[in-house]
Design a protein around this motif. Structure first.
Motif, mmCIF file in Angstrom:
data_model
loop_
_atom_site.group_PDB
_atom_site.id
_atom_site.type_symbol
_atom_site.label_atom_id
_atom_site.label_comp_id
_atom_site.label_asym_id
_atom_site.label_seq_id
_atom_site.Cartn_x
_atom_site.Cartn_y
_atom_site.Cartn_z
ATOM 1 N N ARG A 1 0.839 -1.211 0.000
ATOM 2 C CA ARG A 1 0.000 0.000 0.000
ATOM 3 C C ARG A 1 0.870 1.256 0.000
ATOM 4 N NH1 ARG A 1 -5.457 -1.478 2.054
ATOM 5 N NH2 ARG A 1 -5.288 -3.628 2.761
ATOM 6 N N GLU A 2 0.441 2.255 -0.702
ATOM 7 C CA GLU A 2 1.156 3.534 -0.693
ATOM 8 C C GLU A 2 0.490 4.534 0.240
ATOM 9 O OE1 GLU A 2 1.812 5.012 -4.598
ATOM 10 O OE2 GLU A 2 3.167 3.351 -5.119
ATOM 11 N N ALA A 3 -0.793 4.267 0.534
ATOM 12 C CA ALA A 3 -1.520 5.139 1.459
ATOM 13 C C ALA A 3 -2.638 4.317 2.085
ATOM 14 C CB ALA A 3 -2.100 6.355 0.731
ATOM 15 N N VAL A 4 -3.075 4.732 3.254
ATOM 16 C CA VAL A 4 -4.250 4.121 3.872
ATOM 17 C C VAL A 4 -5.107 5.252 4.432
ATOM 18 C CG1 VAL A 4 -3.092 1.958 4.509
ATOM 19 C CG2 VAL A 4 -3.128 3.872 6.124
ATOM 20 N N THR A 5 -6.362 4.920 4.702
ATOM 21 C CA THR A 5 -7.153 5.863 5.487
ATOM 22 C C THR A 5 -7.146 5.390 6.939
ATOM 23 O OG1 THR A 5 -9.225 4.680 5.068
ATOM 24 C CG2 THR A 5 -8.670 6.465 3.549
ATOM 25 N N VAL A 6 -6.998 6.345 7.837
ATOM 26 C CA VAL A 6 -7.045 6.075 9.277
ATOM 27 C C VAL A 6 -8.258 6.820 9.815
ATOM 28 C CG1 VAL A 6 -5.875 6.367 11.491
ATOM 29 C CG2 VAL A 6 -4.542 5.841 9.427
ATOM 30 N N ASN A 7 -9.259 6.050 10.230
ATOM 31 C CA ASN A 7 -10.530 6.657 10.642
ATOM 32 C C ASN A 7 -10.996 7.706 9.625
ATOM 33 O OD1 ASN A 7 -10.583 4.991 12.829
ATOM 34 N ND2 ASN A 7 -9.973 6.542 14.323
ATOM 35 N N GLY A 8 -10.803 7.365 8.328
ATOM 36 C CA GLY A 8 -11.331 8.212 7.260
ATOM 37 C C GLY A 8 -10.342 9.196 6.672
ATOM 38 N N GLU A 9 -9.242 9.436 7.384
ATOM 39 C CA GLU A 9 -8.252 10.402 6.905
ATOM 40 C C GLU A 9 -7.180 9.683 6.093
ATOM 41 O OE1 GLU A 9 -4.902 13.540 8.758
ATOM 42 O OE2 GLU A 9 -6.191 12.370 10.107
ATOM 43 N N GLN A 10 -6.901 10.176 4.887
ATOM 44 C CA GLN A 10 -5.889 9.518 4.055
ATOM 45 C C GLN A 10 -4.482 9.910 4.497
ATOM 46 O OE1 GLN A 10 -6.652 8.309 0.331
ATOM 47 N NE2 GLN A 10 -4.621 8.512 -0.541
ATOM 48 N N VAL A 11 -3.627 8.908 4.654
ATOM 49 C CA VAL A 11 -2.266 9.130 5.162
ATOM 50 C C VAL A 11 -1.295 8.298 4.345
ATOM 51 C CG1 VAL A 11 -0.845 9.151 7.235
ATOM 52 C CG2 VAL A 11 -3.332 9.226 7.453
ATOM 53 N N PRO A 12 -0.121 8.863 3.981
ATOM 54 C CA PRO A 12 0.855 8.062 3.238
ATOM 55 C C PRO A 12 1.488 6.978 4.112
ATOM 56 C CG PRO A 12 1.794 10.209 3.771
ATOM 57 C CD PRO A 12 0.339 10.250 4.181
ATOM 58 N N VAL A 13 1.782 5.854 3.459
ATOM 59 C CA VAL A 13 2.564 4.798 4.106
ATOM 60 C C VAL A 13 4.038 5.115 3.872
ATOM 61 C CG1 VAL A 13 3.141 2.341 4.055
ATOM 62 C CG2 VAL A 13 0.749 3.078 3.786
ATOM 63 N N ALA A 14 4.833 5.092 4.907
ATOM 64 C CA ALA A 14 6.246 5.457 4.772
ATOM 65 C C ALA A 14 7.104 4.459 5.533
ATOM 66 C CB ALA A 14 6.480 6.864 5.312
ATOM 67 N N GLU A 15 8.345 4.282 5.080
ATOM 68 C CA GLU A 15 9.247 3.365 5.785
ATOM 69 C C GLU A 15 9.934 4.040 6.959
ATOM 70 O OE1 GLU A 15 12.079 0.807 4.323
ATOM 71 O OE2 GLU A 15 10.820 -0.141 2.809
ATOM 72 N N THR A 16 10.120 5.352 6.844
ATOM 73 C CA THR A 16 10.827 6.078 7.893
ATOM 74 C C THR A 16 10.109 7.393 8.140
ATOM 75 O OG1 THR A 16 12.222 7.358 6.405
ATOM 76 C CG2 THR A 16 13.026 5.172 7.026
ATOM 77 N N PHE A 17 10.309 7.933 9.322
ATOM 78 C CA PHE A 17 9.744 9.244 9.637
ATOM 79 C C PHE A 17 10.178 10.281 8.608
ATOM 80 C CE2 PHE A 17 9.869 7.123 13.792
ATOM 81 C CZ PHE A 17 8.563 7.309 14.196
ATOM 82 N N ALA A 18 11.475 10.223 8.260
ATOM 83 C CA ALA A 18 12.041 11.265 7.422
ATOM 84 C C ALA A 18 11.562 11.190 5.974
ATOM 85 C CB ALA A 18 13.569 11.188 7.481
ATOM 86 N N SER A 19 10.711 10.205 5.650
ATOM 87 C CA SER A 19 10.167 10.112 4.288
ATOM 88 C C SER A 19 9.134 11.194 4.013
ATOM 89 C CB SER A 19 9.485 8.751 4.069
ATOM 90 O OG SER A 19 10.369 7.698 4.308
ATOM 91 N N VAL A 20 8.598 11.774 5.057
ATOM 92 C CA VAL A 20 7.647 12.874 4.867
ATOM 93 C C VAL A 20 8.241 14.134 5.494
ATOM 94 C CG1 VAL A 20 5.683 11.255 4.912
ATOM 95 C CG2 VAL A 20 6.338 12.469 7.004
ATOM 96 N N ALA A 21 7.685 15.280 5.088
ATOM 97 C CA ALA A 21 8.211 16.544 5.595
ATOM 98 C C ALA A 21 7.936 16.664 7.098
ATOM 99 C CB ALA A 21 7.558 17.708 4.838
ATOM 100 N N PRO A 22 8.781 17.423 7.810
ATOM 101 C CA PRO A 22 8.504 17.650 9.225
ATOM 102 C C PRO A 22 7.092 18.197 9.421
ATOM 103 C CG PRO A 22 10.703 18.435 8.705
ATOM 104 C CD PRO A 22 10.042 18.054 7.392
ATOM 105 N N GLY A 23 6.386 17.639 10.398
ATOM 106 C CA GLY A 23 5.023 18.086 10.676
ATOM 107 C C GLY A 23 3.964 17.320 9.911
ATOM 108 N N GLU A 24 4.400 16.462 8.953
ATOM 109 C CA GLU A 24 3.431 15.718 8.141
ATOM 110 C C GLU A 24 3.161 14.336 8.747
ATOM 111 O OE1 GLU A 24 1.645 16.704 5.395
ATOM 112 O OE2 GLU A 24 2.433 18.670 6.018
ATOM 113 N N PRO A 25 1.903 13.855 8.607
ATOM 114 C CA PRO A 25 1.562 12.540 9.154
ATOM 115 C C PRO A 25 2.032 11.403 8.256
ATOM 116 C CG PRO A 25 -0.371 13.504 8.119
ATOM 117 C CD PRO A 25 0.722 14.547 8.028
#
Lengths: 253, 253, 253
Positions: B195-219
């Protein structure tokens, strides 16, 4: 064994540990580094409640709002324990409780010429504790007398207040509030004998043997682990419920 | 080695350390004293995630909202480890994970007549842990069976909930929120495979291997260090971003 | 001796302790696990101020916002000390201060195939620290060179900024705010020589030798225990009084 206590939080205790490890292979056991900040009397209460649980050890404790002034550097000896800290009363109740009728021998140590005026935990007390510990360990307890940098001293004392207890009422003081929010008064626990409820500053509260005797969120008074009456809330904060903090007067009837 | 865990914060752990040091020269290693206060299930999760990293040891753990009631005093034996704590489920998941197929032998200990009704960490569990540790150390593991104050017990259990996972969706529960604010669910990490993204309680969120894969402050959601799906924020707090806390239901799709 | 430092709070440090205890009987001494979260530069400052107080030891430190990325795994060797942590600059100032003119030998370690992408403290750094510690202990310091998983490295550095000091004024930076709220600048302490007061970002403040030289709640500047000018409040918080936090510019005159 050297025990360490302070109000330093993080990371300053690390420097005390490092300095001691350079001078001694003694086992280090942390008491806490979250003593109430700058609050000598409250911290003295916590030390009196915790240090006597330990076997004979060198006890280093630093809560030192007078750091850098001419307040003395204190070393105490009692019942196989050794105490090192500022001469502001911090260690007096703990040492007296450990010593009992034997009394405590107190000394002033020469602070030398510390590298800082603000961190005597690192620059004065930690090296002194390590040195004193090694003297006692290698030459025996009596060698402290002859140790050339110690001179007999009449220490600054801090007295934990005592409650006035009559048959129907007690006038006491809050000694401390613990991490759970439990309000530790100085009213002796036996004040609750035979009572099902008391008023605390006018508010009626049930007397309970355990927290779980009342519903979650409900107040209670109980005999706490220090032997005093505590004003608590089951799974909540007594200090907020009763609006009490260390040093406050508390009247029970 | 005796490990210590509790929800006591400061300074009460010092009294447990002192009591143990009076009875045993065992090495003491703190697990943590900041387990979620009074939260047996969450604390049981954290113990299950940390105690198995240790070599065989006596593990003392106290999160005990029923202190002073007639809840039992539990001792467990598994795979060279020994467990001591209240019989409220706290140590069950950790012991079971350590034991694996070997199973755990559980016993009740006689609490004796403790000095307080509110601090069994100091008055019951710490002295028991020291005693049990010394029995095992000096007489071998089997001697616990014969130890006169232990009787076989059927312990209170606490079950960490399991998620319901289907091909397209998972219905889970938040097991814990860590100090960073990372939301640890019980959805197995392989739910994210492919999966590249999932919804969590309806909110779409990217699937990432590491925290640093997304910008600071991003879920992000990721497979956390416990092997479960975590709902996190890079350099931020997932619990706030997702409005989730321990015990909450979480639906992923 | 292995020292441990991180920004993990609780309970993740327990897993590092457990993993090390499985591999080594080395004495463990916590530096702190409350380093400023994710703040490599500030944490590097605190490590520089605390690690040099220790005798030769293996120093494990983890503040690792790049966990799971391809940032390297660093091992350093200097003056009998060994350093293990992420290659993000965290350990550079501490190692350089300990090494002095001798310099530090740096290596990259093979991270292997860690069990998680988010908890290299448990899965990479703790086992590496234990392994390296045992190599040094059993085969001597030089054996690190031959250790097959280490290759010489040119580490990522982090430079703690230096102040610009002129006769009448200093332009500096806040290096850190400590737990007491004391604002540690990088302005060398001797800037205060002969001055009775300075302006800090325009506000006039008395120069004092000790906290207790001013009334409780009053601001002061003093030479702190790190040798730099600190902006403090006696029994209060300097960071709030001066509205300063780590990284802020500070001008004194």
């Amino acid at each position: 064994m050297i025990t360490l206590a302070s109000d330093f939080g993080s990371p300053y205790p690390a420097a005390m540990r490092g300095v001691i490890c350079r001078q001694s292979e003694a086992r280090l056991v942390d008491v806490t580094h979250d003593l109430p900040r700058g609050a000598v009397r409250e911290s003295a209460f916590w030390l009196r409640e915790t240090l006597p649980t330990f076997p004979p050890a060198t006890h280093l404790a630093v809560v030192d709002p007078g750091v850098g002034t001419d307040r003395g550097v204190l070393v105490g000896r009692a019942s196989g324990h050794t105490f090192v800290g500022p001469d502001n009363g911090l260690l007096i109740p703990a040492a007296r409780r450990i010593a009992g009728d034997d009394g405590v021998d107190w000394f002033h140590a020469d602070p030398g010429d510390p590298a800082s005026t603000t961190f005597h935990g690192r620059d004065v007390f930690a090296p002194l504790a390590a040195r004193v510990h090694e003297v006692v360990r290698s030459q025996g307890y009596g060698a402290l007398d002859a140790h050339d940098r110690l001179t007999p001293a009449d220490p600054t004392t801090v007295d934990l207040p005592e409650a006035t207890v009559e048959a129907d009422a007690a006038a006491g003081t809050v000694l401390a509030v613990d991490d759970f929010g439990n309000v530790v008064t100085n009213v002796p626990g036996d004040f609750l004998d035979g009572r099902e409820a008391v008023t605390v500053n006018g508010e009626q509260v049930p007397v309970a043997e355990t927290f779980a005797s009342v519903a979650p969120g409900e107040p209670l008074v109980t005999v706490g682990s220090h032997g005093y009456v505590e004003c608590d809330v089951n799974r909540g904060r007594g200090d907020e419920q009763f609006d009490l903090t260390a040093g406050d007067a508390v009247r029970m009837a």
